[in-house]
Design a protein around this motif. Structure first.
Motif, PDB file in Angstrom:
ATOM      1  N   ALA A  83      -9.514  -3.238   1.451  1.00  0.00           N
ATOM      2  CA  ALA A  83      -8.773  -4.074   2.495  1.00  0.00           C
ATOM      3  C   ALA A  83      -9.381  -3.686   3.780  1.00  0.00           C
ATOM      4  O   ALA A  83      -9.411  -4.467   4.887  1.00  0.00           O
ATOM      5  N   GLU A 110      -2.256   0.390  -3.758  1.00  0.00           N
ATOM      6  CA  GLU A 110      -3.653   0.238  -3.282  1.00  0.00           C
ATOM      7  C   GLU A 110      -4.531  -0.412  -4.308  1.00  0.00           C
ATOM      8  O   GLU A 110      -5.271  -1.328  -3.908  1.00  0.00           O
ATOM      9  N   GLY A 127       0.818  -1.185   0.092  1.00  0.00           N
ATOM     10  CA  GLY A 127      -0.171   0.129   0.098  1.00  0.00           C
ATOM     11  C   GLY A 127       0.780   1.296   0.032  1.00  0.00           C
ATOM     12  O   GLY A 127       0.336   2.381  -0.415  1.00  0.00           O
ATOM     13  N   TYR A 143      -3.370  -4.105  -4.565  1.00  0.00           N
ATOM     14  CA  TYR A 143      -3.935  -4.858  -3.599  1.00  0.00           C
ATOM     15  C   TYR A 143      -5.366  -5.133  -3.706  1.00  0.00           C
ATOM     16  O   TYR A 143      -5.883  -6.200  -3.268  1.00  0.00           O
TER      17      TYR A 143
END
Length: 204
Positions: free
Chosen positions: A185, A168, A162, A171
Motif C-alpha cells: 500500500a 495487511e 489494516g 489488502y
C-alpha cells in the motif's frame, strides 16, 4: 493472464481476514440490499409472484447467517468500526419501526396489478413471511449488533482493514487482484503522490 486472475481470486478466498465476519457497510448488507431488491423485483405474472415469495422465504436464513458471521467475528477479535456499526444499527431500527403496510419489503403487494385469482393468497403470503420471518430475523440481527458487537467495536481512529487481524495481507492481495501489481500500500501511495506532483508540474 487468466491464470494470474484465478490465482488472485484464490488468494482472496484463502485470506485469514474472514471479511464476512466483521465488515459492516451501510451501503450493503441485508438492511440495504433486500430493500432495493423489493423495488426491483417484478410481480406482474403468476410466475414472477411465485419467484418473489420464494426469494422472500429465503431471506430469514440469510439474515441469520449474517448474524452468525458477526458472532464469529466477535469471538475471533475481528470487528467493524464503531461508526459502521451505529449506522447499520440505525438502518435496522428504522426498518423494524416501519409498519408492515409501509415497509419496502411489502411494496410489491401494493402495486396496481392485473386481476388474478392468486393475488389475495400471494399478498397474504408476502405479508406473513415479512411479519413472521424477515422482521424477527432482522430483530435478532439488530440485537446482536447492539449487544455483542457495539461494545467491542473498533475505534473510528482505526477504520481500515489494516487494523483487522490479517488485514495487511488481505489488502496486499486486493492490490494484486485489482492492479496485477505485487506492491505494498505504501508503494502504491508513493506512486500516486509522485504522479500528482508530476502532473501539477506539467500544468504549471
Amino acid at each position: 493472464i487468466l491464470r494470474d486472475a484465478w490465482d488472485t481470486r484464490l488468494d482472496a478466498l484463502t485470506q485469514p481476514v474472514d471479511e464476512p465476519s466483521w465488515n459492516l457497510d451501510p451501503r450493503s448488507g441485508p438492511q440495504a440490499d433486500f430493500l432495493s431488491l423489493a423495488l426491483l423485483q417484478p410481480a406482474s405474472t403468476v410466475r414472477e409472484r411465485e419467484q418473489l415469495l420464494e426469494r422472500w422465504r429465503k431471506m430469514p436464513a440469510y439474515i441469520e447467517q449474517c448474524r452468525r458471521n458477526i458472532e464469529r467475528g466477535v469471538a475471533n477479535g475481528r470487528v467493524a468500526s464503531r461508526t459502521s456499526v451505529t449506522r447499520v444499527l440505525g438502518q435496522l431500527d428504522q426498518l423494524l419501526q416501519t409498519p408492515l403496510a409501509h415497509s419496502p419489503l411489502t411494496e410489491p403487494t401494493r402495486r396496481a396489478l392485473a386481476a388474478s385469482p392468486d393475488l389475495g393468497r400471494w399478498r397474504t403470503g408476502v405479508e406473513q413471511v415479512v411479519r413472521s420471518g424477515i422482521y424477527p430475523a432482522v430483530d435478532r440481527y439488530r440485537d446482536t449488533l447492539r449487544d455483542r458487537l457495539l461494545p467491542v467495536a473498533r475505534s473510528d481512529e482505526k477504520p481500515g482493514i489494516g487494523f483487522v487481524d490479517g488485514g495487511e495481507q488481505a489488502y496486499r492481495a486486493a492490490i494484486r487482484r485489482h492492479t496485477s501489481l505485487d506492491s505494498s500500500a505504501e508503494e502504491i501511495h508513493g506512486f500516486g503522490v509522485s504522479e500528482v506532483a508530476r502532473i501539477r508540474g506539467e500544468i504549471s
